[in-house]
Design a protein around this motif. Sequence first.
Motif, PDB file in Angstrom:
ATOM      1  N   TYR A  66     -18.536  75.961  51.727  1.00 59.59           N
ATOM      2  CA  TYR A  66     -17.714  75.201  52.824  1.00 59.59           C
ATOM      3  C   TYR A  66     -16.569  74.479  51.888  1.00 59.59           C
ATOM      4  O   TYR A  66     -16.320  74.008  51.143  1.00 59.59           O
ATOM      5  CB  TYR A  66     -18.356  73.992  53.726  1.00 59.59           C
ATOM      6  N   PRO A  67     -15.350  74.534  52.685  1.00 63.45           N
ATOM      7  CA  PRO A  67     -14.129  73.844  52.656  1.00 63.45           C
ATOM      8  C   PRO A  67     -14.206  72.352  52.104  1.00 63.45           C
ATOM      9  O   PRO A  67     -15.108  71.892  52.757  1.00 63.45           O
ATOM     10  CB  PRO A  67     -13.009  74.059  53.510  1.00 63.45           C
ATOM     11  N   LYS A  68     -13.675  71.741  51.154  1.00 62.41           N
ATOM     12  CA  LYS A  68     -13.855  70.354  50.782  1.00 62.41           C
ATOM     13  C   LYS A  68     -12.586  69.750  50.873  1.00 62.41           C
ATOM     14  O   LYS A  68     -11.650  69.818  50.151  1.00 62.41           O
ATOM     15  CB  LYS A  68     -14.547  70.500  49.404  1.00 62.41           C
ATOM     16  N   HIS A  69     -12.810  68.381  51.625  1.00 60.14           N
ATOM     17  CA  HIS A  69     -11.813  67.477  51.662  1.00 60.14           C
ATOM     18  C   HIS A  69     -12.058  66.551  50.359  1.00 60.14           C
ATOM     19  O   HIS A  69     -13.105  65.970  50.312  1.00 60.14           O
ATOM     20  CB  HIS A  69     -11.669  66.729  52.818  1.00 60.14           C
ATOM     21  N   VAL A  70     -11.052  66.446  49.726  1.00 57.76           N
ATOM     22  CA  VAL A  70     -11.365  65.872  48.265  1.00 57.76           C
ATOM     23  C   VAL A  70     -10.885  64.473  48.037  1.00 57.76           C
ATOM     24  O   VAL A  70     -11.483  63.376  47.660  1.00 57.76           O
ATOM     25  CB  VAL A  70     -10.519  66.563  47.196  1.00 57.76           C
ATOM     26  N   SER A  71      -9.516  64.204  48.735  1.00 54.44           N
ATOM     27  CA  SER A  71      -8.836  62.802  48.877  1.00 54.44           C
ATOM     28  C   SER A  71      -9.503  61.998  49.868  1.00 54.44           C
ATOM     29  O   SER A  71      -9.179  61.633  51.090  1.00 54.44           O
ATOM     30  CB  SER A  71      -7.528  62.864  48.955  1.00 54.44           C
ATOM     31  N   SER A  72     -10.886  61.772  49.839  1.00 54.01           N
ATOM     32  CA  SER A  72     -11.565  61.088  50.941  1.00 54.01           C
ATOM     33  C   SER A  72     -11.370  59.647  50.908  1.00 54.01           C
ATOM     34  O   SER A  72     -11.662  58.833  52.088  1.00 54.01           O
ATOM     35  CB  SER A  72     -13.281  61.395  50.824  1.00 54.01           C
ATOM     36  N   ALA A  73     -10.770  59.112  49.966  1.00 59.16           N
ATOM     37  CA  ALA A  73     -10.693  57.400  50.135  1.00 59.16           C
ATOM     38  C   ALA A  73      -9.307  57.297  49.328  1.00 59.16           C
ATOM     39  O   ALA A  73      -9.321  56.859  48.144  1.00 59.16           O
ATOM     40  CB  ALA A  73     -11.857  56.858  49.288  1.00 59.16           C
ATOM     41  N   MET A  74      -8.267  57.090  50.228  1.00 61.75           N
ATOM     42  CA  MET A  74      -7.000  56.785  49.559  1.00 61.75           C
ATOM     43  C   MET A  74      -6.682  55.245  49.768  1.00 61.75           C
ATOM     44  O   MET A  74      -7.138  54.799  50.615  1.00 61.75           O
ATOM     45  CB  MET A  74      -6.114  57.592  50.275  1.00 61.75           C
ATOM     46  N   ASN A  75      -5.906  54.757  48.959  1.00 61.32           N
ATOM     47  CA  ASN A  75      -5.532  53.167  48.921  1.00 61.32           C
ATOM     48  C   ASN A  75      -4.603  53.001  50.369  1.00 61.32           C
ATOM     49  O   ASN A  75      -4.639  52.128  50.594  1.00 61.32           O
ATOM     50  CB  ASN A  75      -4.867  52.892  47.743  1.00 61.32           C
ATOM     51  N   LYS A  76      -4.006  54.023  50.484  1.00 59.17           N
ATOM     52  CA  LYS A  76      -3.162  53.861  51.923  1.00 59.17           C
ATOM     53  C   LYS A  76      -4.037  53.563  53.222  1.00 59.17           C
ATOM     54  O   LYS A  76      -3.435  53.011  53.900  1.00 59.17           O
ATOM     55  CB  LYS A  76      -2.336  55.287  52.168  1.00 59.17           C
TER      56      LYS A  76
END
Length: 291
Positions: A156-166
């Motif tokens: 499956y496609p992976k979302h990597v930036s799951s926890a951004m300081n923004k």
Amino acid sequence: VYTNLSLITPIPEGETLANCPAESPLLVGPLTISFQAIPGMSKIERKNPYVKSGGRYAPPHCKAWYKTAILIPHRNREPHLRHLLYYLHPFLQRQQLQYAIYVIHQTGNRTFNRAKLLNVGVREALKDEDWDCLFLHDVDLIPENDHNLYVCNRRYPKHVSSAMNKFKYRLPYRMYFGGVSAMTPDQYLRINGFPNTYWGWGGEDDDISARIYFAGMKIIRTPLSLGHYKMISHNMDVGNEKNEKRFDMVVKVSKSWRSDGMNSIEYSLLQREELPLYTNITVDFGNSPTV
């Protein structure tokens, strides 16, 4: 940031490379990221002596298990690009990957089109190598933990930036797919790539998220504990104003995704240049509409 890179030494000439260990012994975990001083390109080159022309790297001391292409859409963000290259090159080398970094630059003053630039990057990168993984990477996001491995999930496609300081290191909403994501070439083509029709800021991430489900897949995510990214703060770019049509467009994805994407992309390739730290691909999209 450059911890353990001194441990990388080429094997003697004539010896055969053994496979890299399944888990890299060079990883250090959480990283300290600072944007106070913008690093110069010459400094980054000196600190990464094994990176070859075009931003290509293969471990000189072992045979990598995995090949990853990093694709960065870009325009008028030179300081951000320098920060990203400064942190990303050692990050990837500690993971003992074979990799290359591609910067896809949209020329001119017409409205920015992030998703279309990524389609260009995928097409051009696949001319060079049979990549195992494609990382779609915003230029203003720096990974903060090198245990966040830059490899794809096979299914499956992976979302990597799951926890951004923004977003206070939380996921902003359930279907979010922005920032940094990873797909195998087969997964990317299965969703017909990214849409070409989102000019300006916003909307394309939600379109991509919907495509994944319409193509019979689902999104997986890097755990929040590993998916930490620090964003370089900046104002809205001129030429990348909010796309006021984005909400109307996203609701039509079920009808548009099969015809708007990799199978419909058109662009003029103005230049392809192998620079010391990355491959620069400059494109022109012609008379793009304004937002």
